[in-house]
Design an enzyme around this catalytic site. Structure first.
Site, PDB file in Angstrom:
ATOM      1  N   GLU A  45       0.838  -1.204   0.000  1.00 30.02           N
ATOM      2  CA  GLU A  45       0.000   0.000   0.000  1.00 30.02           C
ATOM      3  C   GLU A  45       0.876   1.258   0.000  1.00 30.02           C
ATOM      4  O   GLU A  45       1.889   1.334   0.701  1.00 30.02           O
ATOM      5  CB  GLU A  45      -0.889  -0.024   1.238  1.00 30.02           C
ATOM      6  CG  GLU A  45      -1.750   1.207   1.445  1.00 30.02           C
ATOM      7  CD  GLU A  45      -2.452   1.203   2.786  1.00 30.02           C
ATOM      8  OE1 GLU A  45      -3.454   1.923   2.925  1.00 30.02           O
ATOM      9  OE2 GLU A  45      -1.992   0.481   3.708  1.00 30.02           O
ATOM     10  N   LYS A  80      -9.581   2.202  -2.890  1.00 37.27           N
ATOM     11  CA  LYS A  80     -10.025   1.694  -1.592  1.00 37.27           C
ATOM     12  C   LYS A  80     -11.396   2.261  -1.260  1.00 37.27           C
ATOM     13  O   LYS A  80     -11.617   3.471  -1.319  1.00 37.27           O
ATOM     14  CB  LYS A  80      -9.014   2.064  -0.511  1.00 37.27           C
ATOM     15  CG  LYS A  80      -9.327   1.472   0.853  1.00 37.27           C
ATOM     16  CD  LYS A  80      -8.236   1.824   1.872  1.00 37.27           C
ATOM     17  CE  LYS A  80      -8.524   1.208   3.228  1.00 37.27           C
ATOM     18  NZ  LYS A  80      -7.486   1.584   4.227  1.00 37.27           N
ATOM     19  N   CYS A 128      -5.283  -2.751   2.911  1.00 34.05           N
ATOM     20  CA  CYS A 128      -5.084  -2.597   4.351  1.00 34.05           C
ATOM     21  C   CYS A 128      -6.296  -3.031   5.163  1.00 34.05           C
ATOM     22  O   CYS A 128      -6.633  -4.199   5.262  1.00 34.05           O
ATOM     23  CB  CYS A 128      -4.684  -1.145   4.649  1.00 34.05           C
ATOM     24  SG  CYS A 128      -4.172  -0.856   6.365  1.00 34.05           S
TER      25      CYS A 128
END
Length: 515
Positions: free
Chosen positions: A274, A331, A385
């Site tokens: 990430e 995301k 994440c």
């Protein structure tokens, strides 16, 4: 009319301290310790004490102690710039622990009222257990959800966790609280021993069934896929400093270009963690070309930030030969107060724009889960994440993925509990869905995880390097992958209804009489 009863007063400080200490022992069941053999008796003791007096207060004290011990890693992000934010760390920890205590208090209070104020000890203890299971379920969904450090997570490192393929994380939690509550409600030692034996036999059966599932033959992939997971090990307090960020980028390039071990196949896909690129996707300069050149024709899944007008996105981009962007995922499940401020865009309508993502303050959320089409490599579901914490996000995918792809930067959370707990949840997602998971983490733990949650290859915390590993095969869709949390929630509601009906004769009115 039922008789009026005075609501129980707060227990003494000594009892509250004992409950908080027991909550901390229960937290030992979470990663990295995984001490379920300490956690389960501690939970039973919490139920026994809470069933005897002031369950709401008891729940708050135990939940507060549990939150302090399980979530102490929350202080780590404030140490990245300690001279600016360090003073906030103790307040953040106390607030997180108090929030955990509030959920436990609500669960214990509701469970005790369900059983009835004058219910026998065994019924009240059972009510407290169901209340805790319900509060874990509520915490998993309310306010975008925080299904971290749930009761059932104490089993992740054991064969019992294999039951998550059928009943999911909330089902594991229900098994946990029932196993602790039944012996806790016995008044006599002989009855407690008998209840504990029955609970042990039930858990033993799950352990055995899990061991059999782990021992079953593995399916084989139709075509082998080799994946390289790049771990540059960029400490968070140095990652974006001008004097270091290019060094970390060049380190990732060198790891990308590294030859495979003698006799090992070359990678079919390379994965960076990430936010591992020190430039924006929209203004890469020569960055994307450098990534493609280092990969020598192998596609790269790159964690990168991008802008769109005044909005910013935390993204995964598939980089092909020549530096082309062949696929993109933004995301969707962002961290509240970490990546965005809730209602920030709404506040901007009233002239308060300091927290608005639409004004470039924090990230904006992507449209939701989507599969990447990687041709012969299959259709993975990307998870950035925090998204790997939520099984409901995987359930919301438009189709069943072939495998799970997680990129993360756990450098924010130190090297003690935080990264290990996050890693454990990634393993649980693989079990729940019967899907292999490839995980690239900036500072670790990078790993290849098979469809039963076993680690086939990994690189530990605080090390730079690569994990070259074959992608394991997927299993058929699990029952949990098909039904989600609904069956367990329905079972929880049914048991609660039975306790309510059984406890009618013990229920009293807590409303003061009218004068």
């Amino acid at each position: 009319m039922p008789a009026f009863a005075r609501a129980p007063r707060r227990p003494g400080w000594g009892r509250l301290a004992a409950l908080a200490a027991l909550g901390a022992v229960f937290a030992a069941g979470q990663a990295p310790l995984g001490a379920w053999y300490l956690a389960l008796p501690a939970l039973g003791a919490i139920f026994a004490l809470g069933a005897r007096r002031a369950p709401g207060w008891s729940g708050f004290a135990a939940g507060f102690g549990f939150g302090l011990a399980a979530l102490f890693w929350i202080v780590e992000p404030f140490q990245v710039e300690a001279e600016v934010y360090g003073w906030m760390a103790p307040f953040a920890l106390v607030a997180m622990a108090a929030g955990m205590g509030a959920f436990w208090a609500a669960g214990f209070g509701a469970g005790a009222r369900l059983a009835g104020v004058k219910a026998p000890l065994w019924l009240t203890a059972l009510g407290l257990g169901l209340g805790l299971a319900a509060s874990d379920a509520l915490r998993s969904y309310l306010f975008t959800g925080f299904p971290w450090a749930l009761a059932g997570h104490i089993w992740i490192a054991t064969p019992v966790a294999q039951a998550a393929a059928t009943i999911g994380p909330l089902g594991l939690g229900l098994v946990t609280v029932l196993s602790a509550a039944w012996p806790a409600g016995a008044r006599r030692a002989r009855a407690a021993a008998g209840a504990a034996l029955v609970a042990a036999l039930g858990l033993g059966a799950l352990w055995g069934a899990g061991a059999l599932r782990l021992a079953a033959p593995e399916p084989e992939r139709a075509a082998p896929v080799q994946i390289r997971l790049v771990q540059p090990n960029a400490p968070q307090d140095e990652k974006w400093l001008p004097e270091f960020r290019l060094d970390f980028f060049y380190r990732a390039l060198d790891l990308t270009a590294q030859d495979a071990a003698p006799g090992a196949p070359a990678p079919d896909l390379i994965v960076w963690p990430e936010t591992s690129a020190p430039f924006l996707l929209d203004r890469p300069g020569d960055g994307l070309s450098m990534v493609a050149e280092a990969a020598a024709g192998t596609p790269v899944a790159l964690g990168i930030q991008r802008e769109e007008g005044l909005r910013y996105f935390n993204s995964l981009a598939m980089i092909g030969p020549g530096g082309t962007v062949d696929a993109l995922y933004d995301k969707a499940h962002l961290v509240p107060f970490g990546e965005y401020v809730p209602f920030g865009d709404l506040a901007a309508r009233f002239g308060i724009s300091a927290f608005a993502a639409q004004e470039g303050n924090g990230y904006s959320a992507g449209p939701g889960p989507r599969l990447l089409d990687l041709g012969p490599l299959g259709h993975p579901l990307p998870l950035i994440c925090y998204e790997a914490v939520f099984p409901q996000d995987i359930l919301a995918a438009p189709a069943r993925p072939d495998w799970l792809l997680q990129i993360t930067n756990d450098a924010w959370f130190g090297t003690l509990a935080g990264p290990w707990q996050h890693f454990a949840l990634s393993r649980l997602r693989a079990i729940e869905f019967g899907l292999p998971l490839a995980r690239a983490a900036n500072t670790g733990i990078s790993a290849m995880i098979d469809a039963k949650g076993r680690v086939t290859a990994s690189l530990g915390l605080g090390r730079a390097g690569v994990v070259d590993a074959a992608l394991p095969a997927a299993l058929p869709a699990t029952l949990y992958a098909r039904s989600g949390d609904f069956p367990v929630l329905a079972l929880l509601a049914a048991i609660s209804a039975l306790i309510y009906l059984f406890g009618r004769k013990y229920r009293v009115d807590l409303t003061p009489p009218q004068v």
